[in-house]
Design an enzyme around this catalytic site. Sequence first.
Site, PDB file in Angstrom:
ATOM      1  N   MET A 173      72.346  39.705  46.692  1.00 21.47           N
ATOM      2  CA  MET A 173      73.396  38.676  46.581  1.00 21.47           C
ATOM      3  C   MET A 173      74.317  38.759  47.790  1.00 21.47           C
ATOM      4  O   MET A 173      74.829  39.831  48.131  1.00 21.47           O
ATOM      5  CB  MET A 173      74.226  38.875  45.308  1.00 21.47           C
ATOM      6  CG  MET A 173      73.518  38.547  44.010  1.00 21.47           C
ATOM      7  SD  MET A 173      72.811  36.892  43.949  1.00 21.47           S
ATOM      8  CE  MET A 173      74.289  35.858  44.120  1.00 21.47           C
ATOM      9  N   HIS A 205      66.976  33.151  38.099  1.00 21.52           N
ATOM     10  CA  HIS A 205      67.949  34.211  38.386  1.00 21.52           C
ATOM     11  C   HIS A 205      68.839  34.352  37.159  1.00 21.52           C
ATOM     12  O   HIS A 205      69.669  33.486  36.890  1.00 21.52           O
ATOM     13  CB  HIS A 205      68.734  33.798  39.635  1.00 21.52           C
ATOM     14  CG  HIS A 205      69.842  34.720  40.004  1.00 21.52           C
ATOM     15  ND1 HIS A 205      70.781  34.393  40.963  1.00 21.52           N
ATOM     16  CD2 HIS A 205      70.179  35.962  39.569  1.00 21.52           C
ATOM     17  CE1 HIS A 205      71.635  35.385  41.094  1.00 21.52           C
ATOM     18  NE2 HIS A 205      71.309  36.341  40.257  1.00 21.52           N
ATOM     19  N   ASP A 248      69.556  29.018  38.479  1.00 21.14           N
ATOM     20  CA  ASP A 248      70.646  29.956  38.182  1.00 21.14           C
ATOM     21  C   ASP A 248      71.060  29.858  36.721  1.00 21.14           C
ATOM     22  O   ASP A 248      71.656  28.871  36.290  1.00 21.14           O
ATOM     23  CB  ASP A 248      71.854  29.660  39.080  1.00 21.14           C
ATOM     24  CG  ASP A 248      71.616  30.130  40.495  1.00 21.14           C
ATOM     25  OD1 ASP A 248      71.275  31.309  40.670  1.00 21.14           O
ATOM     26  OD2 ASP A 248      71.769  29.315  41.426  1.00 21.14           O
ATOM     27  N   ASP A 297      70.771  35.373  48.598  1.00 20.31           N
ATOM     28  CA  ASP A 297      71.297  34.279  47.768  1.00 20.31           C
ATOM     29  C   ASP A 297      72.813  34.221  47.884  1.00 20.31           C
ATOM     30  O   ASP A 297      73.510  35.152  47.484  1.00 20.31           O
ATOM     31  CB  ASP A 297      70.884  34.544  46.311  1.00 20.31           C
ATOM     32  CG  ASP A 297      71.336  33.464  45.346  1.00 20.31           C
ATOM     33  OD1 ASP A 297      71.797  32.405  45.789  1.00 20.31           O
ATOM     34  OD2 ASP A 297      71.209  33.703  44.125  1.00 20.31           O
ATOM     35  N   SER A 303      68.434  25.962  45.440  1.00 19.74           N
ATOM     36  CA  SER A 303      69.010  26.322  44.143  1.00 19.74           C
ATOM     37  C   SER A 303      69.482  25.064  43.442  1.00 19.74           C
ATOM     38  O   SER A 303      70.389  24.372  43.925  1.00 19.74           O
ATOM     39  CB  SER A 303      70.194  27.278  44.337  1.00 19.74           C
ATOM     40  OG  SER A 303      70.920  27.364  43.126  1.00 19.74           O
ATOM     41  N   MET A 305      73.349  31.268  33.801  1.00 12.93           N
ATOM     42  CA  MET A 305      74.618  32.004  33.613  1.00 12.93           C
ATOM     43  C   MET A 305      75.087  31.833  32.176  1.00 12.93           C
ATOM     44  O   MET A 305      74.993  30.745  31.605  1.00 12.93           O
ATOM     45  CB  MET A 305      75.693  31.458  34.551  1.00 12.93           C
ATOM     46  CG  MET A 305      75.278  31.417  36.016  1.00 12.93           C
ATOM     47  SD  MET A 305      76.643  30.932  37.079  1.00 12.93           S
ATOM     48  CE  MET A 305      75.784  30.668  38.637  1.00 12.93           C
ATOM     49  N   MET A 346      71.704  35.602  35.258  1.00 14.63           N
ATOM     50  CA  MET A 346      73.051  36.198  35.283  1.00 14.63           C
ATOM     51  C   MET A 346      73.570  36.193  33.847  1.00 14.63           C
ATOM     52  O   MET A 346      74.502  35.457  33.495  1.00 14.63           O
ATOM     53  CB  MET A 346      73.945  35.389  36.228  1.00 14.63           C
ATOM     54  CG  MET A 346      73.568  35.586  37.696  1.00 14.63           C
ATOM     55  SD  MET A 346      74.217  34.286  38.773  1.00 14.63           S
ATOM     56  CE  MET A 346      72.901  33.090  38.616  1.00 14.63           C
ATOM     57  N   HIS A 395      64.917  27.731  42.863  1.00 12.13           N
ATOM     58  CA  HIS A 395      65.764  28.797  42.333  1.00 12.13           C
ATOM     59  C   HIS A 395      66.627  28.219  41.214  1.00 12.13           C
ATOM     60  O   HIS A 395      67.320  27.222  41.404  1.00 12.13           O
ATOM     61  CB  HIS A 395      66.638  29.327  43.474  1.00 12.13           C
ATOM     62  CG  HIS A 395      67.487  30.503  43.139  1.00 12.13           C
ATOM     63  ND1 HIS A 395      67.048  31.805  43.262  1.00 12.13           N
ATOM     64  CD2 HIS A 395      68.758  30.590  42.705  1.00 12.13           C
ATOM     65  CE1 HIS A 395      68.019  32.635  42.928  1.00 12.13           C
ATOM     66  NE2 HIS A 395      69.078  31.923  42.579  1.00 12.13           N
TER      67      HIS A 395
HETATM   68  C1  DX5 Z   1      75.471  32.058  42.724  1.00 14.51           C
HETATM   69  C2  DX5 Z   1      74.041  31.669  42.573  1.00 14.51           C
HETATM   70  C3  DX5 Z   1      73.439  31.053  43.763  1.00 14.51           C
HETATM   71  C4  DX5 Z   1      74.034  29.721  44.164  1.00 14.51           C
HETATM   72  C5  DX5 Z   1      73.932  29.613  45.652  1.00 14.51           C
HETATM   73  O1  DX5 Z   1      75.859  32.788  41.615  1.00 14.51           O
HETATM   74  O2  DX5 Z   1      73.266  32.833  42.280  1.00 14.51           O
HETATM   75  O3  DX5 Z   1      72.026  30.912  43.626  1.00 14.51           O
HETATM   76  O4  DX5 Z   1      73.374  28.626  43.575  1.00 14.51           O
HETATM   77  O5  DX5 Z   1      74.673  28.519  46.059  1.00 14.51           O
HETATM   78  P1  DX5 Z   1      75.122  28.355  47.579  1.00 14.51           P
HETATM   79  O6  DX5 Z   1      73.872  28.272  48.391  1.00 14.51           O
HETATM   80  O7  DX5 Z   1      75.914  27.090  47.545  1.00 14.51           O
HETATM   81  O8  DX5 Z   1      75.952  29.565  47.942  1.00 14.51           O
HETATM   82 ZN    ZN Z   2      71.083  32.563  42.275  1.00 19.13          ZN
END
Ligand code: DX5
Ligand code: ZN
Length: 219
Positions: A133, A63, A32, A171, A6, A34, A65, A30
């Site tokens: 998750m 992903h 993220d 994840d 990620s 947000m 969010m 991956h």
């Molecule tokens: C959290 C993200 C994850 C995050 C995981 O909201 O969706 O993808 O990057 O990070 P680690 O592996 O550090 O928990």
């Molecule tokens: Zn994620």
Amino acid sequence: MKLAPSILSADFADLAAEVDRVTEAADLLHVDVMDGHFVPNLTIGPVVVSAPRKRTELFLDCHLMIDNPAVLIDDFADAGADRCIVHIELGDPRPLFDELRSRNVGVGLVLNPETAIDAVLPYLGDIDLLLVMSVNPGWGGQGFIPEVLDKVRVARTVIDERGLDVEIEIDGGINVDTAPAAAEAGVDILVAGSAVFGAPDPRAAAHAIRDAAEAVSTR
Ligand code: DX5
Ligand code: ZN
């Protein structure tokens, strides 16, 4: 077992080099996304998907969010996203699936730790990936919530019984200590952020996580 670093935990001042560091050890990346509404944190959007797209052939998994993915799907498709993963907590995801398919972008569905597995089961026939998750979304570096593995086991059973072509991904909080339990429960893909990019040698860390999982799973 596949591993998806990620990039949330990567050094954004040196993103291309960070991607290069993990390329040999990664099966996909991956990303993220947000929006500061669906989750309090605010990260990156299509512009930062198009940057690694120019530098890597790795599959880019986004992903989302965000409160309103519908307005950005075209932009993610244009930016070179290979798949978008949308949250079931937003309501009926089928219109989003249609939009993604029409742009030839893969379809993922994700559920938060407190969301029951029943919420996603009706959609398993429509998706390529189910993401479970194992932390509350918003930040990297949180602790793994082992209770979500019950949902992985249910999904594994249903997908296998129905012979569906759906991968299960997990994840949040994945590292060499937690990956084996996730593998045992039946995941196909491990996402790892801080355990990869926070390590002195991200490539070696990615291999170590996959090796720990493959020690208990033949997937
Ligand atoms: C959290 C993200 C994850 C995050 C995981 O909201 O969706 O993808 O990057 O990070 P680690 O592996 O550090 O928990
Ligand atoms: Zn994620």
